[in-house]
Write a protein that holds these residues in place. Structure first.
Motif, PDB file in Angstrom:
ATOM      1  N   GLN A 113     -11.942   7.451   2.272  1.00  0.00           N
ATOM      2  CA  GLN A 113     -10.342   7.174   2.305  1.00  0.00           C
ATOM      3  C   GLN A 113      -9.581   8.132   2.961  1.00  0.00           C
ATOM      4  N   ARG A 114      -9.944   9.350   2.450  1.00  0.00           N
ATOM      5  CA  ARG A 114      -9.140  10.599   2.860  1.00  0.00           C
ATOM      6  C   ARG A 114      -9.312  10.717   4.371  1.00  0.00           C
ATOM      7  N   ASP A 115     -10.625  10.304   4.951  1.00  0.00           N
ATOM      8  CA  ASP A 115     -10.683  10.726   6.175  1.00  0.00           C
ATOM      9  C   ASP A 115      -9.777   9.609   7.091  1.00  0.00           C
ATOM     10  N   THR A 116     -10.078   8.230   6.446  1.00  0.00           N
ATOM     11  CA  THR A 116      -9.021   7.508   6.987  1.00  0.00           C
ATOM     12  C   THR A 116      -7.647   7.844   7.282  1.00  0.00           C
TER      13      THR A 116
ATOM     14  N   PRO B 165      -2.151   2.747   7.099  1.00  0.00           N
ATOM     15  CA  PRO B 165      -3.537   2.124   6.443  1.00  0.00           C
ATOM     16  C   PRO B 165      -3.242   1.021   5.785  1.00  0.00           C
ATOM     17  N   ALA B 166      -4.052   0.108   5.593  1.00  0.00           N
ATOM     18  CA  ALA B 166      -4.088  -1.068   4.782  1.00  0.00           C
ATOM     19  C   ALA B 166      -3.415  -0.717   3.196  1.00  0.00           C
ATOM     20  N   GLY B 167      -2.389  -1.380   2.896  1.00  0.00           N
ATOM     21  CA  GLY B 167      -1.779  -1.302   1.669  1.00  0.00           C
ATOM     22  C   GLY B 167      -1.368   0.182   1.413  1.00  0.00           C
ATOM     23  N   GLY B 168      -1.060   0.894   2.186  1.00  0.00           N
ATOM     24  CA  GLY B 168      -0.476   2.275   2.412  1.00  0.00           C
ATOM     25  C   GLY B 168       0.691   2.661   2.931  1.00  0.00           C
ATOM     26  N   HIS B 169       1.172   3.918   3.254  1.00  0.00           N
ATOM     27  CA  HIS B 169       2.404   4.202   4.081  1.00  0.00           C
ATOM     28  C   HIS B 169       1.922   5.290   5.035  1.00  0.00           C
ATOM     29  N   LEU B 170       2.724   5.480   6.006  1.00  0.00           N
ATOM     30  CA  LEU B 170       2.627   6.385   7.347  1.00  0.00           C
ATOM     31  C   LEU B 170       4.193   6.757   7.688  1.00  0.00           C
TER      32      LEU B 170
ATOM     33  N   SER C 124      -0.290  12.291  -5.251  1.00  0.00           N
ATOM     34  CA  SER C 124       0.854  12.055  -5.280  1.00  0.00           C
ATOM     35  C   SER C 124       1.268  10.909  -5.989  1.00  0.00           C
ATOM     36  N   GLY C 125       1.693  10.892  -7.225  1.00  0.00           N
ATOM     37  CA  GLY C 125       2.346   9.479  -7.721  1.00  0.00           C
ATOM     38  C   GLY C 125       1.151   8.574  -7.880  1.00  0.00           C
ATOM     39  N   GLY C 126       0.146   8.380  -7.963  1.00  0.00           N
ATOM     40  CA  GLY C 126      -0.930   7.702  -7.990  1.00  0.00           C
ATOM     41  C   GLY C 126      -1.476   7.387  -6.519  1.00  0.00           C
ATOM     42  N   ASP C 127      -1.217   7.793  -5.681  1.00  0.00           N
ATOM     43  CA  ASP C 127      -1.625   7.955  -4.333  1.00  0.00           C
ATOM     44  C   ASP C 127      -2.542   8.968  -3.848  1.00  0.00           C
ATOM     45  N   LEU C 128      -3.347   8.624  -2.822  1.00  0.00           N
ATOM     46  CA  LEU C 128      -4.150   9.646  -1.941  1.00  0.00           C
ATOM     47  C   LEU C 128      -3.325  10.092  -1.000  1.00  0.00           C
ATOM     48  N   THR C 129      -3.100  11.336  -0.414  1.00  0.00           N
ATOM     49  CA  THR C 129      -1.977  11.782   0.666  1.00  0.00           C
ATOM     50  C   THR C 129      -2.873  12.594   1.518  1.00  0.00           C
TER      51      THR C 129
ATOM     52  N   PRO D  19      -2.806   3.711  -2.185  1.00  0.00           N
ATOM     53  CA  PRO D  19      -2.905   3.749  -3.550  1.00  0.00           C
ATOM     54  C   PRO D  19      -4.480   4.245  -3.959  1.00  0.00           C
ATOM     55  N   THR D  20      -4.458   5.010  -5.082  1.00  0.00           N
ATOM     56  CA  THR D  20      -5.788   5.370  -5.569  1.00  0.00           C
ATOM     57  C   THR D  20      -6.365   4.103  -6.221  1.00  0.00           C
ATOM     58  N   ALA D  21      -5.836   3.323  -6.701  1.00  0.00           N
ATOM     59  CA  ALA D  21      -6.127   2.132  -7.462  1.00  0.00           C
ATOM     60  C   ALA D  21      -7.130   1.237  -6.671  1.00  0.00           C
ATOM     61  N   ALA D  22      -6.861   1.226  -5.407  1.00  0.00           N
ATOM     62  CA  ALA D  22      -7.648   0.519  -4.103  1.00  0.00           C
ATOM     63  C   ALA D  22      -9.024   0.911  -3.948  1.00  0.00           C
ATOM     64  N   VAL D  23      -9.047   2.344  -3.882  1.00  0.00           N
ATOM     65  CA  VAL D  23     -10.204   3.104  -3.802  1.00  0.00           C
ATOM     66  C   VAL D  23     -11.185   2.747  -5.236  1.00  0.00           C
TER      67      VAL D  23
END
Length: 440
Positions: free
Chosen positions: A36-39, A67-72, A107-112, A132-136
């Motif tokens: 997920q971090r590589d993505t 990314p799906a469900g994330g932010h950029l 950061s705040g429950g997210d992988l960044t 979101p970390t929850a998705a992983v």
């Protein structure tokens, strides 16, 4: 045995699962987070190459899809969000990225993942990708569930295979146990069948060979006893007939007394041979039960026979039957033989006056044979045992076998003075047999 085999197999499978599944689960978790971090990093890099140096002057920036469900999002040097999605103000990861390096973190429950945007060797902005970390975590738990199912399936297969192997291993041993019980019950023809397991087959062959040897040994011993008894009975019967004919032909009082004594002796010897022959029969075969006789006449006959032998040695024999019921009956010939062995043992090895006492125990009678000597041996009934005290030879061993054949018990109940006690079941006139075995 079956349960032991299953437990061992299950324990081995559990150990294998723990040693393999736990590290594999940790590797899966680490791999999913790294993927997920590589993505996120690829998304951030893809966004960084699309940022123009003129974005600070208002040139619009077209970032790729997050990314799906994330932010950029794109952040300027003042940590303000200039394009895309994400926090309005850059966080600690964004600040660290202005040091011209890619930063991975939480950061705040997210992988960044934050990637710096450089121009003319200057960092002019930072692209931040997050999910979101929850998705992983959900993906990790799903894979772990599949892994747990595979482990459960492996354990189930291990148990099924172990139970099958347990049946294969236990069946020949159970068969051998059944044959051993059959032999214990008296079936000397029982033999263990071969199996498909070489080690158990070896045990079965050894068992069968041992049983064959024991069967042959018992057969030879019984044949010898039967042949010897048969050969003795014929001359004894002839001797009895000769003595009876002599009694009928002679009137001399002294001669008749000697003939009567010899006839009584041959009759007792004939009874002894019959008892030995009865003992030689295999258990379970029908035989003629010993004749029941009243206690008092039997003891009177015993006292009459043994009184002279003890008197010849300067000793006394006293028989006491004070509390014996008048209707009590016992197996005459076997019991007379047992008491004769005990009295002869007391005459040869004992000292002083010998007392033969009968005690009523309800369903059994206790016959105590005591003298004034002492016994030292601890194994008086062991056949062939030779010691300094009483009990040497086979007399007491024969007495024990005769007592057991009657359903009774014989024991050494005193050492100083020496006392042997015989317990025998009794019959009472009009009541039938009553099994006995009280304590003396």
């Amino acid at each position: 045995m079956r349960q032991r085999v299953v437990r061992v197999a299950l324990t081995a499978a559990l150990v294998a699962v723990v040693l393999l599944a736990v590290p594999l689960a940790l590797v899966i978790r680490s791999s999913l987070y790294a993927d997920q971090r590589d993505t996120l990093e690829r998304a951030a890099l893809s966004g960084a190459v699309r940022v123009s140096p003129d974005y600070t002057t208002g040139d619009p920036v077209e970032l790729p899809a997050p990314p799906a469900g994330g932010h950029l999002g794109l952040y300027d040097t003042h940590l303000r969000l200039r394009a895309g999605s994400g926090p309005l103000t850059g966080d600690a990861a964004v600040r660290r990225a202005f040091g011209a390096r890619v930063v991975r973190g939480h950061s705040g429950g997210d992988l960044t993942v934050t990637v710096p945007v450089s121009h003319a060797e200057q960092v002019i902005g930072v692209v931040r990708a997050s999910s979101p970390t929850a998705a992983v975590r959900a993906r990790v738990l799903a894979v772990w569930a599949v892994l747990a199912g595979a482990c459960a399936l492996a354990l189930t297969a291990a148990v099924l295979i172990a139970r099958r192997q347990a049946r294969v291993l236990a069946a020949p041993l159970e068969d051998l146990s059944r044959h051993s019980r059959a032999v214990t019950a008296g079936d000397l023809n029982a033999r263990a069948a071969p199996s498909t397991i070489a080690e158990i087959d070896q045990v079965a062959r050894t068992h069968n060979e041992m049983l064959h040897s024991l069967t042959e040994l018992l057969r030879h011993e019984r044949d010898f006893t039967a042949n010897a008894s048969h050969q003795l009975r014929t001359p004894l019967t002839g001797l009895q007939l000769t003595l009876e004919a002599g009694l009928a032909e002679h009137d001399d009082a002294r001669l008749r007394l000697a003939l009567e004594e010899a006839l009584a002796t041959t009759r007792r010897l004939h009874g002894t041979v019959e008892e030995v022959l009865r003992l030689s029969r295999p258990p379970g075969l029908p035989g003629t039960p010993a004749q029941s006789v009243p206690v008092a006449p039997m003891l009177a006959e015993i006292e009459d026979h043994w009184h002279g032998l003890f008197a010849h040695d300067g000793r006394r024999l006293q028989c006491m039957t004070a509390d014996t019921p008048d209707d009590a009956r016992v197996p005459g010939a076997p019991l007379a033989e047992i008491l004769g062995i005990l009295l002869d043992n007391a005459r040869v090895h004992g000292r002083g006056t010998v007392h033969l006492t009968v005690r009523d125990l309800g369903d059994a009678l206790a016959f105590d044979v005591a003298d004034e000597g002492a016994i030292e041996t601890t194994r008086p009934f062991e056949r062939g045992h030779t010691g300094d005290g009483e009990g040497a030879g086979i007399g007491l061993a024969l007495a024990r076998d005769l007592t057991v054949a009657l359903g009774g018990r014989i024991s050494l109940t005193g050492r100083r003075p020496t006392t042997f006690t015989v317990l025998v079941p009794v019959r009472q006139d009009g009541t039938g047999g009553r099994a006995g075995g009280g304590d003396g």
